[in-house]
Design a protein around this motif. Structure first.
Motif, PDB file in Angstrom:
ATOM      1  N   GLN A  16       0.821  -1.201   0.000  1.00 31.82           N
ATOM      2  CA  GLN A  16       0.000   0.000   0.000  1.00 31.82           C
ATOM      3  C   GLN A  16       0.860   1.257   0.000  1.00 31.82           C
ATOM      4  O   GLN A  16       1.790   1.381   0.784  1.00 31.82           O
ATOM      5  CB  GLN A  16      -0.923   0.016   1.222  1.00 31.82           C
ATOM      6  CG  GLN A  16      -1.966  -1.082   1.206  1.00 31.82           C
ATOM      7  CD  GLN A  16      -3.052  -0.816   2.225  1.00 31.82           C
ATOM      8  OE1 GLN A  16      -3.767   0.182   2.150  1.00 31.82           O
ATOM      9  NE2 GLN A  16      -3.171  -1.703   3.186  1.00 31.82           N
ATOM     10  N   ALA A  17       0.531   2.171  -0.898  1.00 28.75           N
ATOM     11  CA  ALA A  17       1.206   3.467  -0.960  1.00 28.75           C
ATOM     12  C   ALA A  17       0.318   4.482  -0.240  1.00 28.75           C
ATOM     13  O   ALA A  17      -0.701   4.919  -0.775  1.00 28.75           O
ATOM     14  CB  ALA A  17       1.436   3.881  -2.413  1.00 28.75           C
ATOM     15  N   LEU A  18       0.692   4.808   0.985  1.00 28.01           N
ATOM     16  CA  LEU A  18      -0.132   5.677   1.824  1.00 28.01           C
ATOM     17  C   LEU A  18       0.587   6.980   2.127  1.00 28.01           C
ATOM     18  O   LEU A  18       1.807   6.997   2.288  1.00 28.01           O
ATOM     19  CB  LEU A  18      -0.479   4.970   3.142  1.00 28.01           C
ATOM     20  CG  LEU A  18      -1.135   3.598   3.051  1.00 28.01           C
ATOM     21  CD1 LEU A  18      -1.323   3.039   4.452  1.00 28.01           C
ATOM     22  CD2 LEU A  18      -2.465   3.691   2.333  1.00 28.01           C
ATOM     23  N   ASN A  19      -0.177   8.035   2.213  1.00 24.90           N
ATOM     24  CA  ASN A  19       0.321   9.317   2.683  1.00 24.90           C
ATOM     25  C   ASN A  19      -0.557   9.793   3.826  1.00 24.90           C
ATOM     26  O   ASN A  19      -1.787   9.701   3.741  1.00 24.90           O
ATOM     27  CB  ASN A  19       0.306  10.370   1.574  1.00 24.90           C
ATOM     28  CG  ASN A  19       1.516  10.255   0.659  1.00 24.90           C
ATOM     29  OD1 ASN A  19       2.548   9.735   1.065  1.00 24.90           O
ATOM     30  ND2 ASN A  19       1.378  10.724  -0.567  1.00 24.90           N
ATOM     31  N   ARG A  20       0.044  10.281   4.875  1.00 19.43           N
ATOM     32  CA  ARG A  20      -0.723  10.853   5.973  1.00 19.43           C
ATOM     33  C   ARG A  20      -1.272  12.213   5.568  1.00 19.43           C
ATOM     34  O   ARG A  20      -0.685  12.905   4.737  1.00 19.43           O
ATOM     35  CB  ARG A  20       0.150  10.993   7.220  1.00 19.43           C
ATOM     36  CG  ARG A  20       0.662   9.657   7.744  1.00 19.43           C
ATOM     37  CD  ARG A  20      -0.451   8.825   8.338  1.00 19.43           C
ATOM     38  NE  ARG A  20      -0.079   7.427   8.481  1.00 19.43           N
ATOM     39  CZ  ARG A  20      -0.829   6.521   9.105  1.00 19.43           C
ATOM     40  NH1 ARG A  20      -1.993   6.888   9.629  1.00 19.43           N
ATOM     41  NH2 ARG A  20      -0.449   5.271   9.176  1.00 19.43           N
ATOM     42  N   ARG A  66      -5.037   7.114   0.451  1.00 27.65           N
ATOM     43  CA  ARG A  66      -4.589   5.963  -0.327  1.00 27.65           C
ATOM     44  C   ARG A  66      -4.109   6.411  -1.709  1.00 27.65           C
ATOM     45  O   ARG A  66      -4.759   7.194  -2.380  1.00 27.65           O
ATOM     46  CB  ARG A  66      -5.729   4.948  -0.494  1.00 27.65           C
ATOM     47  CG  ARG A  66      -6.156   4.289   0.813  1.00 27.65           C
ATOM     48  CD  ARG A  66      -7.263   3.280   0.558  1.00 27.65           C
ATOM     49  NE  ARG A  66      -7.718   2.648   1.772  1.00 27.65           N
ATOM     50  CZ  ARG A  66      -7.178   1.562   2.313  1.00 27.65           C
ATOM     51  NH1 ARG A  66      -6.150   0.993   1.721  1.00 27.65           N
ATOM     52  NH2 ARG A  66      -7.650   1.049   3.425  1.00 27.65           N
ATOM     53  N   ASN A  67      -2.977   5.873  -2.119  1.00 23.86           N
ATOM     54  CA  ASN A  67      -2.436   6.156  -3.459  1.00 23.86           C
ATOM     55  C   ASN A  67      -2.308   4.864  -4.263  1.00 23.86           C
ATOM     56  O   ASN A  67      -1.411   4.722  -5.081  1.00 23.86           O
ATOM     57  CB  ASN A  67      -1.075   6.838  -3.340  1.00 23.86           C
ATOM     58  CG  ASN A  67      -1.167   8.184  -2.659  1.00 23.86           C
ATOM     59  OD1 ASN A  67      -1.813   9.093  -3.157  1.00 23.86           O
ATOM     60  ND2 ASN A  67      -0.546   8.314  -1.496  1.00 23.86           N
ATOM     61  N   GLY A  68      -3.212   3.917  -3.994  1.00 25.36           N
ATOM     62  CA  GLY A  68      -3.158   2.656  -4.708  1.00 25.36           C
ATOM     63  C   GLY A  68      -2.133   1.707  -4.097  1.00 25.36           C
ATOM     64  O   GLY A  68      -1.692   1.876  -2.962  1.00 25.36           O
ATOM     65  N   THR A  69      -1.735   0.726  -4.876  1.00 26.34           N
ATOM     66  CA  THR A  69      -0.738  -0.249  -4.431  1.00 26.34           C
ATOM     67  C   THR A  69       0.388  -0.326  -5.447  1.00 26.34           C
ATOM     68  O   THR A  69       0.248   0.097  -6.601  1.00 26.34           O
ATOM     69  CB  THR A  69      -1.361  -1.642  -4.258  1.00 26.34           C
ATOM     70  OG1 THR A  69      -1.911  -2.077  -5.509  1.00 26.34           O
ATOM     71  CG2 THR A  69      -2.454  -1.620  -3.199  1.00 26.34           C
TER      72      THR A  69
END
Length: 348
Positions: A181-185, A206-209
């Motif tokens: 998972q590509a996550l940003n706070r 969420r920025n997708g996977t």
């Protein structure tokens, strides 16, 4: 009407009881018994003593009578019969219920209290029996037995390459880590410092996977890695071409699992056009044979919620097996996050 035992206290006994009842170092149970004896000497009935001490009336009676007969010695030690082991029949029932029967109500496992209630014993007895027989109903070990008919042959093939690789050839352990998972706070985080924990917002974007492809050279531990947006045979082919460019000479032995993307028709045709590639598939449900899985574990262990996987990859030096700071420059904020994580793991 049954009357409670009359207790008369000599001065020395009263002094000892007062000392016990007021001591902060004396066991709580002995303090309670001393108070029972003192109140009984005042002529109070057992029910009144129980009310004042917020104790069970049976407890008051159990210690009042022995004290009236034998004095301090009666309450200074446990009552006869305490600490006796459960009968073999009860132990057998506890073990049988815990290992062979499911609890009622749709529960997945017995607890000490539910099993004790079913058998009419105490939860402490159940707990002791479980501990003696190393039973932990709340824990489960997962497993997967390979059903590959050629398991032994493939096992020897992979282990043989690890222990005795061909001369003048390169052996690569290759695999993909998908669904990262590509996550940003949603807001900037604060690094930890003495007296304060690092901070993260509870929500994220969420920025997708992404999928991480990696090839580990078993001779020196170096890793060739790349990120792909998807996990298909096209991406696998692209990574094979990356390997081909990184190692332009010599025979290449590729150890990978038997995923469908690795056996696609287009992949097979490409391998036929590049005969120096020799693919060795691990048995079904046996990815643990692939050495690069260990690298995934070490690398992703450093990729916390606050640090991207790409940054974590730069921390691990697979040539030496040690942890290092990134070679590529990072922003001041990212550097703070990296140093905070390294400090957490005791690596700085």
């Amino acid at each position: 009407m049954r009357m409670a035992s009359v207790i008369v206290l000599p001065a020395e006994v009263r002094s000892t009881l007062l000392k016990w009842s007021r001591s902060r170092k004396t066991e709580a149970r002995l303090v309670q018994r001393a108070k029972i004896a003192l109140l009984a000497a005042e002529g109070l009935q057992s029910k009144e003593i129980a009310r004042r001490l917020k104790a069970d009336p049976g407890t008051v009676k159990r210690w009042r009578r022995p004290f009236a007969k034998r004095g301090l010695a009666a309450i200074a030690k446990e009552a006869a019969g305490r600490g006796r082991v459960p009968s073999p029949k009860l132990v057998s029932k506890i073990l049988e219920k815990a290992t062979q029967e499911k609890p009622p109500g749709g529960a997945t496992h017995w607890s000490t209290r539910t099993l004790a209630k079913r058998l009419g014993t105490s939860k402490d007895t159940v707990q002791r029996v479980w501990k003696q027989h190393n039973l932990q109903p709340h824990l489960i070990n997962t497993f997967k037995v390979s059903n590959d008919p050629n398991f032994e042959e493939k096992l020897h093939d992979a282990v043989g390459l690890y222990l005795n690789p061909p001369e003048h050839a390169i052996v690569l352990s290759v695999d993909e880590k998908s669904q990262i998972q590509a996550l940003n706070r949603t807001q900037k985080s604060l690094s930890m410092f003495p007296g304060r924990l690092g901070t993260l917002t509870h929500d994220y974007k969420r920025n997708g996977t992404t999928t991480l492809f990696a090839a580990m050279n078993i001779a020196d531990g170096s890793v060739l890695a790349d990120f792909k947006q998807r996990h298909r045979h096209q991406e696998w082919l692209d990574f094979l071409k990356t390997i081909n460019a990184a190692y332009p000479e010599g025979e290449l032995h590729i150890i990978c699992d038997n995923d469908a993307t690795h056996k696609h028709e287009k992949v097979r045709r490409w391998l036929q056009r590049h005969p120096r590639f020799h693919v060795h598939l691990t048995p079904t449900s046996s990815s643990w044979l692939n050495l690069v899985e260990r690298w995934f574990r070490d690398m992703l262990g450093l990729a916390t919620n606050s640090i991207p996987v790409k940054a974590a990859m730069q921390i691990l030096d697979m040539d030496t097996g040690e942890v290092r700071l990134p070679l590529t420059p990072l922003s001041e904020a990212d550097m703070g996050k990296l140093k905070g994580t390294l400090t957490t793991y005791g690596l700085l």
